[in-house]
Motif scaffolding. Sequence first.
Motif, PDB file in Angstrom:
ATOM      1  N   SER A 269       0.847  -1.230   0.019  1.00 51.17           N
ATOM      2  CA  SER A 269       0.007   0.120   0.009  1.00 51.17           C
ATOM      3  C   SER A 269       0.818   1.301  -0.097  1.00 51.17           C
ATOM      4  O   SER A 269       0.350   2.066  -0.459  1.00 51.17           O
ATOM      5  N   ARG A 270       2.040   1.011   0.551  1.00 49.01           N
ATOM      6  CA  ARG A 270       3.011   2.271   0.522  1.00 49.01           C
ATOM      7  C   ARG A 270       3.409   2.440  -0.876  1.00 49.01           C
ATOM      8  O   ARG A 270       3.454   3.964  -1.420  1.00 49.01           O
ATOM      9  N   VAL A 271       3.975   1.628  -1.539  1.00 51.54           N
ATOM     10  CA  VAL A 271       4.241   1.900  -3.068  1.00 51.54           C
ATOM     11  C   VAL A 271       3.139   2.496  -3.959  1.00 51.54           C
ATOM     12  O   VAL A 271       2.991   3.327  -4.680  1.00 51.54           O
ATOM     13  N   SER A 272       1.817   1.674  -3.737  1.00 49.90           N
ATOM     14  CA  SER A 272       0.734   2.119  -4.298  1.00 49.90           C
ATOM     15  C   SER A 272       0.441   3.844  -4.156  1.00 49.90           C
ATOM     16  O   SER A 272       0.050   4.516  -4.989  1.00 49.90           O
ATOM     17  N   ALA A 273       0.494   4.156  -2.759  1.00 51.71           N
ATOM     18  CA  ALA A 273       0.203   5.411  -2.420  1.00 51.71           C
ATOM     19  C   ALA A 273       1.133   6.408  -3.015  1.00 51.71           C
ATOM     20  O   ALA A 273       0.880   7.523  -3.504  1.00 51.71           O
ATOM     21  N   PHE A 274       2.559   6.047  -3.177  1.00 50.85           N
ATOM     22  CA  PHE A 274       3.507   6.911  -3.522  1.00 50.85           C
ATOM     23  C   PHE A 274       3.426   7.079  -5.122  1.00 50.85           C
ATOM     24  O   PHE A 274       3.577   8.171  -5.716  1.00 50.85           O
ATOM     25  N   LEU A 275       2.983   6.069  -5.876  1.00 51.70           N
ATOM     26  CA  LEU A 275       2.803   6.055  -7.244  1.00 51.70           C
ATOM     27  C   LEU A 275       1.356   6.921  -7.569  1.00 51.70           C
ATOM     28  O   LEU A 275       1.485   7.702  -8.390  1.00 51.70           O
ATOM     29  N   ALA A 276       0.362   6.794  -6.816  1.00 47.62           N
ATOM     30  CA  ALA A 276      -0.711   7.735  -6.842  1.00 47.62           C
ATOM     31  C   ALA A 276      -0.317   9.257  -6.782  1.00 47.62           C
ATOM     32  O   ALA A 276      -0.873   9.863  -7.468  1.00 47.62           O
ATOM     33  N   TYR A 277       0.611   9.352  -5.709  1.00 46.28           N
ATOM     34  CA  TYR A 277       0.953  10.623  -5.426  1.00 46.28           C
ATOM     35  C   TYR A 277       1.612  11.342  -6.549  1.00 46.28           C
ATOM     36  O   TYR A 277       1.496  12.362  -6.920  1.00 46.28           O
ATOM     37  N   LEU A 278       2.529  10.557  -6.981  1.00 47.83           N
ATOM     38  CA  LEU A 278       3.257  11.023  -8.403  1.00 47.83           C
ATOM     39  C   LEU A 278       2.238  11.414  -9.512  1.00 47.83           C
ATOM     40  O   LEU A 278       2.401  12.559 -10.119  1.00 47.83           O
ATOM     41  N   LYS A 279       1.232  10.668  -9.682  1.00 53.12           N
ATOM     42  CA  LYS A 279       0.185  11.055 -10.768  1.00 53.12           C
ATOM     43  C   LYS A 279      -0.530  12.138 -10.278  1.00 53.12           C
ATOM     44  O   LYS A 279      -0.856  12.888 -11.236  1.00 53.12           O
ATOM     45  N   GLU A 280      -0.709  12.323  -8.973  1.00 49.68           N
ATOM     46  CA  GLU A 280      -1.626  13.645  -8.644  1.00 49.68           C
ATOM     47  C   GLU A 280      -0.664  14.903  -8.825  1.00 49.68           C
ATOM     48  O   GLU A 280      -1.028  15.772  -9.238  1.00 49.68           O
ATOM     49  N   ALA A 281       0.648  14.621  -8.761  1.00 56.01           N
ATOM     50  CA  ALA A 281       1.672  15.895  -9.013  1.00 56.01           C
ATOM     51  C   ALA A 281       1.918  16.178 -10.328  1.00 56.01           C
ATOM     52  O   ALA A 281       1.910  17.237 -10.763  1.00 56.01           O
ATOM     53  N   PHE A 282       1.751  15.077 -11.030  1.00 53.23           N
ATOM     54  CA  PHE A 282       2.276  15.245 -12.770  1.00 53.23           C
ATOM     55  C   PHE A 282       1.178  14.503 -13.425  1.00 53.23           C
ATOM     56  O   PHE A 282       1.150  13.436 -13.901  1.00 53.23           O
ATOM     57  N   PRO A 283      -0.234  15.000 -13.382  1.00 54.94           N
ATOM     58  CA  PRO A 283      -1.331  14.225 -13.965  1.00 54.94           C
ATOM     59  C   PRO A 283      -0.852  13.744 -15.532  1.00 54.94           C
ATOM     60  O   PRO A 283      -1.570  12.867 -16.081  1.00 54.94           O
ATOM     61  N   ASN A 284      -0.343  14.759 -16.268  1.00 57.68           N
ATOM     62  CA  ASN A 284       0.023  14.548 -17.678  1.00 57.68           C
ATOM     63  C   ASN A 284       1.324  14.183 -18.154  1.00 57.68           C
ATOM     64  O   ASN A 284       1.773  13.681 -18.940  1.00 57.68           O
ATOM     65  N   GLY A 285       2.216  14.109 -16.986  1.00 61.27           N
ATOM     66  CA  GLY A 285       3.699  13.823 -17.133  1.00 61.27           C
ATOM     67  C   GLY A 285       4.436  14.597 -18.263  1.00 61.27           C
ATOM     68  O   GLY A 285       5.162  14.312 -18.898  1.00 61.27           O
ATOM     69  N   THR A 286       4.144  16.048 -18.457  1.00 63.32           N
ATOM     70  CA  THR A 286       4.714  16.651 -19.530  1.00 63.32           C
ATOM     71  C   THR A 286       5.872  17.636 -18.958  1.00 63.32           C
ATOM     72  O   THR A 286       5.675  17.948 -17.645  1.00 63.32           O
ATOM     73  N   PRO A 287       6.784  18.256 -19.732  1.00 64.33           N
ATOM     74  CA  PRO A 287       7.843  18.893 -19.176  1.00 64.33           C
ATOM     75  C   PRO A 287       7.228  20.312 -18.553  1.00 64.33           C
ATOM     76  O   PRO A 287       7.893  20.889 -17.532  1.00 64.33           O
ATOM     77  N   ASP A 288       6.276  20.826 -19.147  1.00 65.16           N
ATOM     78  CA  ASP A 288       5.588  21.957 -18.502  1.00 65.16           C
ATOM     79  C   ASP A 288       5.124  21.825 -17.066  1.00 65.16           C
ATOM     80  O   ASP A 288       5.248  22.731 -16.333  1.00 65.16           O
ATOM     81  N   GLU A 289       4.654  20.722 -16.755  1.00 61.27           N
ATOM     82  CA  GLU A 289       4.406  20.436 -15.407  1.00 61.27           C
ATOM     83  C   GLU A 289       5.536  20.334 -14.729  1.00 61.27           C
ATOM     84  O   GLU A 289       5.122  20.989 -13.107  1.00 61.27           O
ATOM     85  N   LEU A 290       6.591  19.768 -14.994  1.00 65.14           N
ATOM     86  CA  LEU A 290       7.628  19.718 -14.107  1.00 65.14           C
ATOM     87  C   LEU A 290       8.379  21.082 -13.861  1.00 65.14           C
ATOM     88  O   LEU A 290       8.587  21.467 -12.619  1.00 65.14           O
ATOM     89  N   THR A 291       8.199  21.923 -14.950  1.00 61.85           N
ATOM     90  CA  THR A 291       8.580  23.270 -14.824  1.00 61.85           C
ATOM     91  C   THR A 291       7.900  24.034 -13.609  1.00 61.85           C
ATOM     92  O   THR A 291       8.436  24.755 -12.748  1.00 61.85           O
ATOM     93  N   ALA A 292       6.672  24.093 -13.801  1.00 66.10           N
ATOM     94  CA  ALA A 292       5.643  24.582 -13.125  1.00 66.10           C
ATOM     95  C   ALA A 292       5.826  24.206 -11.637  1.00 66.10           C
ATOM     96  O   ALA A 292       5.913  24.910 -10.659  1.00 66.10           O
ATOM     97  N   TYR A 293       6.045  22.774 -11.351  1.00 66.61           N
ATOM     98  CA  TYR A 293       6.032  22.122  -9.991  1.00 66.61           C
ATOM     99  C   TYR A 293       7.579  22.925  -9.562  1.00 66.61           C
ATOM    100  O   TYR A 293       7.695  23.030  -8.161  1.00 66.61           O
ATOM    101  N   ILE A 294       8.574  22.826 -10.118  1.00 71.56           N
ATOM    102  CA  ILE A 294       9.721  23.623  -9.607  1.00 71.56           C
ATOM    103  C   ILE A 294       9.739  24.960  -9.308  1.00 71.56           C
ATOM    104  O   ILE A 294      10.431  25.243  -8.433  1.00 71.56           O
ATOM    105  N   ALA A 295       9.006  25.722  -9.993  1.00 70.67           N
ATOM    106  CA  ALA A 295       8.915  26.907  -9.645  1.00 70.67           C
ATOM    107  C   ALA A 295       8.095  27.382  -8.729  1.00 70.67           C
ATOM    108  O   ALA A 295       8.145  28.422  -8.181  1.00 70.67           O
ATOM    109  N   ARG A 296       7.156  26.270  -8.107  1.00 72.26           N
ATOM    110  CA  ARG A 296       5.984  26.762  -7.137  1.00 72.26           C
ATOM    111  C   ARG A 296       6.893  26.939  -5.854  1.00 72.26           C
ATOM    112  O   ARG A 296       7.854  26.279  -5.410  1.00 72.26           O
TER     113      ARG A 296
END
Length: 296
Positions: A269-296
């Motif tokens: 359940s720990r790994v599943s929860a972390f994978l879900a959290y990554l999906k929540e942080a980067f729903p589309n997995g695009t470079p723009d999402e990572l750029t915005a996440y770094i900038a926040r």
Amino acid sequence: MDLLALSDFNLVARHGGFGKAARASGRPKATLSRRVAELEAALELRLFERGGRDLKLTEEGRALHERTAALLTEIDETAASIASGGDTPRGRLRISAPLLLSQTAMGRIAAGFALKYPDVRLEITTEDRPVDMIEEGYDLVIRVNPDEDETLIGKPFLHDRLAVVAAPGLVRNEADKPVPGVVRGANVAQSWEMTTPKGLETVDVEPVLALSSLIMVRDAVLTGVGVARLPISLVSHSLSDGSLSHWGDIEGSEIALWALYPSRRLLSSRVSAFLAYLKEAFPNGTPDELTAYIAR
């Protein structure tokens, strides 16, 4: 097969010796030795090479450890989950992540996950080298464009690409003379193929700096010392505000960040929860999402 003896065998294998396993678990060293000897007798196999100061797994012992350690962990977690009345993630979660992602985003990712799942003891180490998940006790590894490994499964959660960038004051010489460059790794002359509005072009680079971190490469390029290849997510803001110029994109440089874990039917359940959290942080997995996440 005696599950208690198998559990003691994995305890000794994980710690690399009877004494270390005894100290870590509070179990008598003699009991652990007897249990392992009983398991070897039942299997008619030698599981450890005894002799010298170190205790090493035999080939058969290594195979048994790799195939049973995760299953025993799942049994323990399932029992704990049932006893607690649910499947709330809890316990230790060890993750190995690459250097650049760790420097730019993993601190915030880890903090957000810890706040959401306070019963999980999250440990993240930074390294770009391949790791043996079973031997080194990792539950999840994050890697860039990993080689195929039949013992691991997973999927990419982020995508990026390499861009050729330079400070606006650095002019590309058209007379076939190499431009000064900042590289990661070996300090040798290089030729980079890049896609530009004019089509496919080649730029010859003579390194003036060789650095071990892409953060260092970016900071150096901002001074105007040379051209570099950098992930677009790392330089998007600098391109937007004009502190860097975009010369082109490296041909065939697509980058994928994968979250990988041992191929087993039961996923903690720990790994599943972390994978879900990554999906929540980067729903589309695009470079723009990572750029915005770094900038926040």
